[in-house]
Design an enzyme around this catalytic site. Structure first.
Site, PDB file in Angstrom:
ATOM      1  N   ALA A 124      -3.345 -24.965 -35.784  1.00 64.92           N
ATOM      2  CA  ALA A 124      -2.893 -26.330 -36.061  1.00 64.92           C
ATOM      3  C   ALA A 124      -1.783 -26.332 -37.106  1.00 64.92           C
ATOM      4  O   ALA A 124      -1.540 -25.338 -37.794  1.00 64.92           O
ATOM      5  CB  ALA A 124      -4.073 -27.176 -36.533  1.00 64.92           C
ATOM      6  N   LYS A 146      -0.568 -18.928 -30.167  1.00 63.41           N
ATOM      7  CA  LYS A 146       0.125 -20.156 -29.819  1.00 63.41           C
ATOM      8  C   LYS A 146       0.044 -21.085 -31.032  1.00 63.41           C
ATOM      9  O   LYS A 146      -0.979 -21.717 -31.275  1.00 63.41           O
ATOM     10  CB  LYS A 146      -0.525 -20.801 -28.581  1.00 63.41           C
ATOM     11  N   GLY A 164      -1.031 -23.538 -24.387  1.00 63.99           N
ATOM     12  CA  GLY A 164      -2.446 -23.693 -24.707  1.00 63.99           C
ATOM     13  C   GLY A 164      -3.313 -23.740 -23.463  1.00 63.99           C
ATOM     14  O   GLY A 164      -4.347 -23.058 -23.382  1.00 63.99           O
ATOM     15  N   GLY A 183      -8.212 -27.464 -34.292  1.00 61.00           N
ATOM     16  CA  GLY A 183      -7.561 -28.734 -33.993  1.00 61.00           C
ATOM     17  C   GLY A 183      -8.556 -29.861 -33.939  1.00 61.00           C
ATOM     18  O   GLY A 183      -9.635 -29.797 -34.545  1.00 61.00           O
ATOM     19  N   GLY A 206     -10.632 -30.093 -28.716  1.00 58.63           N
ATOM     20  CA  GLY A 206     -11.632 -29.030 -28.720  1.00 58.63           C
ATOM     21  C   GLY A 206     -12.591 -29.124 -27.549  1.00 58.63           C
ATOM     22  O   GLY A 206     -13.030 -28.093 -27.002  1.00 58.63           O
ATOM     23  N   GLU A 214     -12.887 -24.682 -34.416  1.00 56.28           N
ATOM     24  CA  GLU A 214     -12.831 -25.275 -35.756  1.00 56.28           C
ATOM     25  C   GLU A 214     -12.181 -26.648 -35.593  1.00 56.28           C
ATOM     26  O   GLU A 214     -10.963 -26.768 -35.535  1.00 56.28           O
ATOM     27  CB  GLU A 214     -12.016 -24.398 -36.706  1.00 56.28           C
ATOM     28  N   ALA A 239     -11.649 -23.315 -49.252  1.00 54.52           N
ATOM     29  CA  ALA A 239     -12.722 -22.341 -49.056  1.00 54.52           C
ATOM     30  C   ALA A 239     -12.207 -20.965 -49.424  1.00 54.52           C
ATOM     31  O   ALA A 239     -11.012 -20.683 -49.310  1.00 54.52           O
ATOM     32  CB  ALA A 239     -13.206 -22.362 -47.607  1.00 54.52           C
TER      33      ALA A 239
END
Length: 509
Positions: free
Chosen positions: A160, A185, A224, A240, A245, A262, A459
């Site tokens: 993303a 990608k 994609g 994304g 997703g 994710e 994180a």
């Protein structure tokens, strides 16, 4: 800070190929997309998207490279990743500036993102000597059982715009040391960051006489769908929105591939009456406005105890009044732009929807349109008092909109925290040990990340990153996330001179 010189050092030209296997950059029949900086609205450079022929060329090279790469001992693969980390150190300043300029996050965050890449390389180098299996006792005499892990093949990585380089590196560094090759990608909103990264790794591969297909790049939205439906790609890692997703998950599962997802976050911080309020303000404000609210871990909701609600709200409003919005390359500014005008429209629509549902804004939002904000992508971070069940509160808006919710008991606060479809990051601010332990218990947060006395945003690479529910359930980066990039194999060795069968079955001939 000369952007033109930085682009040149990173290999960025006025027009770039967006298709590469290692150092082999392919000219394709695809159209050019122009990358505009949300900082000032200026065109940076253009990138040629991949067409069908380019895609097939990349896949062929990736298949060939995997046949070789899987036979290279894991510590030797780790050595290539180590050199990549060193190359990133050499290019950290330039790449950090490009991340900031093309995506719009602050320069400190851009540099921090490149540091995450360096850190995951260090982690992966150590991991290359720790891809451990297990040994089990067989029920049959003179037999040995164990399990081992093998690479899967080609890993497709769809990333993303909000972390245009770090998330790719989380996946790639682990996938490489595990013996896989990678096809990337990137977001078409930040293609130049991907081109720069490919130039950096391509040189490392060339200097080590490695096959070019170990690292491949394919720019273009149509890519994609090709990756998702390609049976030659056993694993797809997608970062994304939850909406996209679902499409990725269904496509990959239909062909019995695996996916690491994710997806969206709707992250909350519980502010206890026993919290350190000054520390809580810092965590809440950075979590809500950092990266202009465009992190999947951005703080969307504050669930505040009723006894301190007014006091904390007033502190928050005062803190927002000190925010400086502007050019993210100016380190005096706190908040940069949204990625593009489409994101601005989503922001304004969310505010309007919130007001229609009953949201009371204590800090008003709005689009900044003066001469200092020529790109049209700068907005005001805003705060609204809401109820958790509002439809807009249940959604993720990728923008600096913060919702305030009042609670009475910790059980109620945890229920509010968990009462959204997403389950990525969560936090509680409290000096009460019992509250902290309850929040982390099986009856506490249902998120993949649960923090005490730090915010939701960000994180460390040492821990597995990911979430539950509509966040997708994937795990990337640290801990044992490497297992997602490998296939498990159970092995049994008979070193006797007979063939006893399991469970004592007799089969005499």
């Amino acid at each position: 800070m000369n952007i033109t010189e930085i682009l040149t050092r990173l290999g960025i030209k006025e027009t770039n190929s967006g298709t590469s296997t290692g150092n082999n950059w392919l000219e394709t029949g695809g159209k050019n997309i122009v990358s505009y900086s949300p900082v000032n609205g200026q065109a940076i450079a253009s990138v040629q998207v991949a067409d069908e022929a380019a895609y097939e060329s990349v896949m062929k090279k990736a298949e060939e490279a995997f046949v070789f790469w899987r036979t290279v001992p894991a510590p030797k693969r780790g050595e290539i990743v180590r050199q990549f980390g060193d190359a990133l150190r050499a290019h950290k300043e330039d790449l950090g500036v490009l991340v900031s300029y093309e995506m719009g996050k602050s320069l400190q965050e851009g540099l921090g993102e490149v540091q995450e890449m360096i850190d995951i390389c260090d982690f992966a180098v150590g991991l290359s000597r720790q891809l451990y299996g297990l040994t089990m006792h067989s029920e049959r005499p003179n037999h040995r059982m164990y399990e081992q892990w093998h690479p899967m093949g080609i890993v497709g990585i769809i990333s993303a715009f909000n972390f245009p380089v770090a998330v790719w590196s989380w996946n790639t560094a682990l996938a490489w040391v595990c013996g896989n090759v990678c096809v990337w990608k990137p977001s078409s909103k930040t293609p130049l960051c991907a081109v720069a990264c490919q130039h950096i790794i391509a040189k490392v591969l060339k200097d080590n006489d490695m096959p070019e297909g170990i690292s491949s790049l394919l720019v273009g939205n149509a890519v994609g769908d090709k990756i998702n439906n390609d049976k030659r790609i056993p694993l797809v890692s997608f970062t994304g929105s939850t909406r996209v997703g679902r499409i990725v998950s269904a496509a990959v599962a239909t062909r019995f591939g695996r996916s690491i997802l994710e997806l969206g976050g709707n992250n909350a911080i519980i502010i206890s009456k026993d919290a350190d309020l000054e520390m809580s303000i810092i965590g809440a404000v950075f979590g809500a406005v950092g990266t202009a609210g465009q992190r999947c871990t951005s703080t969307r909701r504050l669930i505040i105890h009723e006894d301190i609600y007014e006091e904390f709200k007033n502190k928050l409003v005062k803190a927002y009044g000190q925010l400086r919005i502007g050019d993210p390359l100016d380190q005096h500014n706190h908040v940069g732009p949204l990625i593009d005008t489409a994101a601005v429209e989503q922001y304004t629509q969310a505010i309007a929807k919130g007001k229609k549902e009953g949201a009371e804004f204590v800090v008003e939002g709005g689009v900044l349109d003066s001469e200092a904000y020529t790109s049209g992508c700068y907005v005001k971070p805003c705060i609204a008092e809401v109820e958790n069940h509002y439809e807009i509160v249940q959604e993720e808006t990728f923008a600096p909109i913060l919702y305030l919710i009042k609670y009475k008991t910790l059980d109620q606060a945890i229920a509010l925290q968990n009462g959204v479809p997403q389950g990525l990051s969560s936090a509680i601010m409290t000096l009460n040990l019992r509250e902290a332990e309850q929040f982390l218990s099986v009856a506490g947060s249902d998120c993949g990340i649960a923090n005490v006395n730090i915010g939701t945003s960000g994180a460390e690479i040492g821990g597995a990153f990911g979430g539950e529910k509509e966040t997708g359930g994937g795990r990337e980066s640290g801990s044992d996330a490497w297992k997602a990039y490998m296939r498990r194999q159970t092995n049994t060795i008979n070193y006797s001179n007979t063939l006893p069968l399991a469970q004592g079955i007799q089969f005499d001939l």
